[in-house]
Scaffold this motif. Structure first.
Motif, PDB file in Angstrom:
ATOM      1  N   VAL A 393       5.687 -82.236 -20.912  1.00  0.00           N
ATOM      2  CA  VAL A 393       6.029 -83.596 -20.473  1.00  0.00           C
ATOM      3  C   VAL A 393       7.340 -84.010 -21.135  1.00  0.00           C
ATOM      4  O   VAL A 393       8.239 -84.577 -20.493  1.00  0.00           O
ATOM      5  CB  VAL A 393       4.896 -84.589 -20.808  1.00  0.00           C
ATOM      6  CG1 VAL A 393       5.325 -86.018 -20.491  1.00  0.00           C
ATOM      7  CG2 VAL A 393       3.629 -84.244 -20.027  1.00  0.00           C
ATOM      8  N   ALA A 394       7.481 -83.673 -22.416  1.00  0.00           N
ATOM      9  CA  ALA A 394       8.736 -83.966 -23.117  1.00  0.00           C
ATOM     10  C   ALA A 394       9.867 -83.075 -22.611  1.00  0.00           C
ATOM     11  O   ALA A 394      11.008 -83.523 -22.470  1.00  0.00           O
ATOM     12  CB  ALA A 394       8.548 -83.778 -24.617  1.00  0.00           C
ATOM     13  N   GLY A 395       9.583 -81.811 -22.315  1.00  0.00           N
ATOM     14  CA  GLY A 395      10.609 -80.886 -21.844  1.00  0.00           C
ATOM     15  C   GLY A 395      11.203 -81.295 -20.503  1.00  0.00           C
ATOM     16  O   GLY A 395      12.414 -81.162 -20.281  1.00  0.00           O
ATOM     17  N   VAL A 396      10.360 -81.783 -19.605  1.00  0.00           N
ATOM     18  CA  VAL A 396      10.861 -82.263 -18.313  1.00  0.00           C
ATOM     19  C   VAL A 396      11.791 -83.457 -18.527  1.00  0.00           C
ATOM     20  O   VAL A 396      12.822 -83.592 -17.854  1.00  0.00           O
ATOM     21  CB  VAL A 396       9.702 -82.613 -17.369  1.00  0.00           C
ATOM     22  CG1 VAL A 396      10.186 -83.381 -16.143  1.00  0.00           C
ATOM     23  CG2 VAL A 396       8.981 -81.337 -16.934  1.00  0.00           C
ATOM     24  N   ASP A 397      11.442 -84.317 -19.467  1.00  0.00           N
ATOM     25  CA  ASP A 397      12.318 -85.448 -19.779  1.00  0.00           C
ATOM     26  C   ASP A 397      13.687 -84.957 -20.252  1.00  0.00           C
ATOM     27  O   ASP A 397      14.724 -85.518 -19.874  1.00  0.00           O
ATOM     28  CB  ASP A 397      11.662 -86.321 -20.857  1.00  0.00           C
ATOM     29  CG  ASP A 397      12.531 -87.509 -21.250  1.00  0.00           C
ATOM     30  OD1 ASP A 397      12.890 -88.290 -20.353  1.00  0.00           O
ATOM     31  OD2 ASP A 397      12.852 -87.650 -22.439  1.00  0.00           O
ATOM     32  N   VAL A 398      13.719 -83.893 -21.056  1.00  0.00           N
ATOM     33  CA  VAL A 398      14.985 -83.314 -21.512  1.00  0.00           C
ATOM     34  C   VAL A 398      15.794 -82.799 -20.320  1.00  0.00           C
ATOM     35  O   VAL A 398      17.002 -83.045 -20.208  1.00  0.00           O
ATOM     36  CB  VAL A 398      14.721 -82.173 -22.514  1.00  0.00           C
ATOM     37  CG1 VAL A 398      16.008 -81.423 -22.836  1.00  0.00           C
ATOM     38  CG2 VAL A 398      14.094 -82.720 -23.791  1.00  0.00           C
ATOM     39  N   THR A 425      24.817 -78.992 -23.953  1.00  0.00           N
ATOM     40  CA  THR A 425      25.533 -78.708 -25.198  1.00  0.00           C
ATOM     41  C   THR A 425      26.339 -79.894 -25.699  1.00  0.00           C
ATOM     42  O   THR A 425      26.731 -79.923 -26.877  1.00  0.00           O
ATOM     43  CB  THR A 425      26.481 -77.504 -25.020  1.00  0.00           C
ATOM     44  OG1 THR A 425      27.433 -77.800 -23.990  1.00  0.00           O
ATOM     45  CG2 THR A 425      25.709 -76.255 -24.637  1.00  0.00           C
ATOM     46  N   GLU A 426      26.603 -80.864 -24.824  1.00  0.00           N
ATOM     47  CA  GLU A 426      27.421 -82.014 -25.227  1.00  0.00           C
ATOM     48  C   GLU A 426      26.602 -83.258 -25.547  1.00  0.00           C
ATOM     49  O   GLU A 426      27.168 -84.271 -25.964  1.00  0.00           O
ATOM     50  CB  GLU A 426      28.431 -82.335 -24.117  1.00  0.00           C
ATOM     51  CG  GLU A 426      29.518 -81.279 -23.950  1.00  0.00           C
ATOM     52  CD  GLU A 426      30.473 -81.589 -22.815  1.00  0.00           C
ATOM     53  OE1 GLU A 426      30.214 -82.582 -22.080  1.00  0.00           O
ATOM     54  OE2 GLU A 426      31.463 -80.848 -22.657  1.00  0.00           O
ATOM     55  N   MET A 427      25.309 -83.196 -25.349  1.00  0.00           N
ATOM     56  CA  MET A 427      24.494 -84.392 -25.575  1.00  0.00           C
ATOM     57  C   MET A 427      24.313 -84.697 -27.055  1.00  0.00           C
ATOM     58  O   MET A 427      23.949 -85.808 -27.428  1.00  0.00           O
ATOM     59  CB  MET A 427      23.133 -84.243 -24.884  1.00  0.00           C
ATOM     60  CG  MET A 427      23.209 -84.375 -23.370  1.00  0.00           C
ATOM     61  SD  MET A 427      21.707 -83.838 -22.501  1.00  0.00           S
ATOM     62  CE  MET A 427      20.557 -85.140 -22.944  1.00  0.00           C
ATOM     63  N   GLY A 428      24.550 -83.696 -27.909  1.00  0.00           N
ATOM     64  CA  GLY A 428      24.395 -83.937 -29.336  1.00  0.00           C
ATOM     65  C   GLY A 428      22.939 -84.137 -29.712  1.00  0.00           C
ATOM     66  O   GLY A 428      22.033 -83.802 -28.946  1.00  0.00           O
ATOM     67  N   PRO A 429      22.660 -84.683 -30.886  1.00  0.00           N
ATOM     68  CA  PRO A 429      21.266 -84.933 -31.255  1.00  0.00           C
ATOM     69  C   PRO A 429      20.629 -85.952 -30.305  1.00  0.00           C
ATOM     70  O   PRO A 429      21.189 -87.017 -30.087  1.00  0.00           O
ATOM     71  CB  PRO A 429      21.366 -85.502 -32.680  1.00  0.00           C
ATOM     72  CG  PRO A 429      22.719 -85.090 -33.162  1.00  0.00           C
ATOM     73  CD  PRO A 429      23.602 -85.045 -31.956  1.00  0.00           C
ATOM     74  N   TYR A 430      19.517 -85.608 -29.727  1.00  0.00           N
ATOM     75  CA  TYR A 430      18.828 -86.542 -28.845  1.00  0.00           C
ATOM     76  C   TYR A 430      17.337 -86.235 -28.840  1.00  0.00           C
ATOM     77  O   TYR A 430      16.884 -85.237 -29.421  1.00  0.00           O
ATOM     78  CB  TYR A 430      19.411 -86.523 -27.422  1.00  0.00           C
ATOM     79  CG  TYR A 430      19.314 -85.202 -26.703  1.00  0.00           C
ATOM     80  CD1 TYR A 430      18.313 -84.953 -25.780  1.00  0.00           C
ATOM     81  CD2 TYR A 430      20.252 -84.211 -26.938  1.00  0.00           C
ATOM     82  CE1 TYR A 430      18.240 -83.741 -25.115  1.00  0.00           C
ATOM     83  CE2 TYR A 430      20.189 -83.003 -26.277  1.00  0.00           C
ATOM     84  CZ  TYR A 430      19.179 -82.769 -25.368  1.00  0.00           C
ATOM     85  OH  TYR A 430      19.108 -81.571 -24.717  1.00  0.00           O
ATOM     86  N   GLU A 431      16.596 -87.082 -28.177  1.00  0.00           N
ATOM     87  CA  GLU A 431      15.141 -87.017 -28.241  1.00  0.00           C
ATOM     88  C   GLU A 431      14.554 -86.731 -26.871  1.00  0.00           C
ATOM     89  O   GLU A 431      15.064 -87.201 -25.857  1.00  0.00           O
ATOM     90  CB  GLU A 431      14.580 -88.350 -28.758  1.00  0.00           C
ATOM     91  CG  GLU A 431      15.106 -88.744 -30.117  1.00  0.00           C
ATOM     92  CD  GLU A 431      14.665 -90.136 -30.535  1.00  0.00           C
ATOM     93  OE1 GLU A 431      14.023 -90.824 -29.711  1.00  0.00           O
ATOM     94  OE2 GLU A 431      14.951 -90.534 -31.675  1.00  0.00           O
TER      95      GLU A 431
END
Length: 479
Positions: A393-398, A425-431
């Motif tokens: 569920v979290a992976g689909v959000d990514v 690669t450009e999104m940087g740290p994210y959740e």
């Protein structure tokens, strides 16, 4: 008398006037002056005057003539740049491809992963999709075969020449296809956390939903060394002696890389045994456990899942050796699926593992609450209430975040897998899912580098935090 004198005077005066006014007097003849001849002065002979010769005619210099004025040609009208379509994509389709083991040895963990993905995608479509575009899912069952995974990939790429995302679940298939993903410029989000698949020389398009297995192993070792006095078995000495007991293959041996072995040595941890057991729910681990005991091990690490950790738990219980070892494993080892194979739930208590995401008992977290809503709405069974479902569920959000970022940059009509790769690669740290997982694929990283350390301290809902989010060591391959 006087009068006569006056008359006479008047007559004489008149005569004088008449004489004065008579014929003119002769001019006196001029006497000529003597002529003096001056000696002749010789004139200098005149210089002969040269007849001017005509200068040779110079070639006429052409006066620069102005270039004829070109008739102004109309500048070609530049085509106006088409407006980027970044929303309003109703009627369009974005396909997520995935393949994994639904009928082989990994089905216990792959099934919940797939159902978590399906439910997450359905919810996104119900909410309007990706900027209006509908997400479609294409799946193929590999039965746990790497060859079938490659065949599934060939079928997918043969039917679609612009794949934006593939989701994979196993280390073997990741390693087999890593160079193909890079060559075809198709990004893959993977639950198979193979160091070689992510960082091999021909890799670059596979991104992990958790730290690679050597990093997880190193994170556990860091924790164990720092807290050994508090967590060691009663019979253990001051030194950590570790036995690596696991399955054969890319997943089972995935944590025991050269970098991980060197890191263990740097911490003073001795790896005293390396034993393999069968990839089977009925595997007998007796020999492996006794060899570990004979080697003096006081810690066991296993890179297995579901029935793998359960086989070790059952073996330790049967041999009465549970108190002699601290049992640890990769992130998949601590999961509800393990309980389906353990003979006594009490045997699972004490397992320690890196845990690079939240768990269902983090009930106050909005991401976990969202996953619970999907789980209930789709009436999933208790066996799906595990790490795989929550993680996907979290992976689909990514995946959705990356695709939306790519659409914002190049528009929907020009969108390719390379654009999605660049966005990742450009999104940087994210959740993912508001912090269920923490990711950072910048600066050449293709896997997360943070994790918690948790321990089973009761039933399936008691996967409790021993150490909160901490950086892992970076043990990616050096090639």
């Amino acid at each position: 008398m006087k009068k006569l004198a006056f008359i006479l005077l008047f007559v004489l005066l008149g005569a004088f006037v008449l004489v004065s006014c008579g014929s003119p007097a002769e001019e006196p003849t001029a006497v000529p002056e003597p002529v003096v001849e001056e000696p002749a002065v010789e004139e200098p002979a005149a210089e002969p005057v040269e007849e001017p010769t005509e200068a040779p005619m110079e070639e006429p210099v052409e006066e620069p003539t102005e270039a004829p004025m070109e008739e102004p040609t109309a500048e070609p009208m530049e085509e106006p740049e088409p407006e980027l379509r970044t929303d309003g994509l109703e009627g369009e389709t974005i396909t997520f491809y995935h393949f994994g083991d639904l009928s082989g040895p990994y089905a216990a963990i792959t099934g919940p992963l797939i159902r978590g993905m399906e439910d997450a995608v359905a919810a996104i479509n119900d909410a309007g999709g990706i900027r209006g575009a509908n997400i479609e899912i294409q799946f193929s069952d590999t039965g746990g075969s790497v060859e079938e995974a490659v065949a599934a990939y060939d079928r997918f790429t043969g039917a679609d020449d612009n794949i934006l995302m593939v989701i994979t679940y196993g280390s073997g298939e990741v390693e087999a296809l890593a160079s193909r993903f890079a060559e075809d410029q198709i990004p893959s989000l993977s639950a198979g956390l193979s160091a070689q698949g992510f960082y091999g020389p021909d890799s670059g398009y596979v991104f992990g939903l958790g730290p690679i297995y050597p990093d997880q192993f190193g994170a556990f070792l860091d924790y164990a060394v720092a807290n050994w006095a508090d967590i060691k078995p009663e019979s253990a000495g001051d030194e950590i002696k570790l036995a690596y007991l696991s399955w054969p293959g890319a997943f089972g041996q995935g944590a025991l890389s050269d970098e991980a072995v060197a890191y263990a040595e740097s911490l003073g941890v001795e790896i005293v045994a390396n034993e393999q057991f069968d990839l089977s729910p009925t595997a007998d681990t007796t020999t492996a456990l006794l060899n570990a005991q004979a080697a003096g091990a006081n810690v066991i690490w296993t890179n297995t899942l579901a029935f793998g950790p359960a086989a070790l738990m059952n073996g330790l219980g049967a041999l009465g050796l549970q108190g002699e070892f601290l049992l640890a494993g990769d992130n998949w080892a601590m999961d509800l699926a393990t309980y389906a194979f353990v003979s006594d739930p009490a045997l699972a208590v004490g397992l320690v593992a890196p845990f690079p995401y939240l768990w269902w008992n983090d009930a106050d977290h909005p991401g976990v609450q969202y996953a619970e809503e999907l789980f209930a709405a789709n009436e999933r069974g208790v066996g799906d209430h595990n790490v795989g479902y929550l993680l996907l569920v979290a992976g689909v959000d990514v995946a959705v975040q990356a695709i939306e970022k790519a659409i914002d940059e190049v528009g929907f009509d020009a969108l390719t897998g390379a654009d999605v790769h660049r966005a990742l690669t450009e999104m940087g740290p994210y959740e993912g899912l508001e912090g269920v997982i923490f990711l950072d694929y910048s600066n050449g990283s293709r896997s997360p580098h943070v994790t918690q350390i948790r321990q089973i301290q009761g039933g399936p809902d008691a996967f409790n935090v021993l150490q909160d989010w901490t950086d892992t060591p970076d043990l990616r391959p050096s090639n």
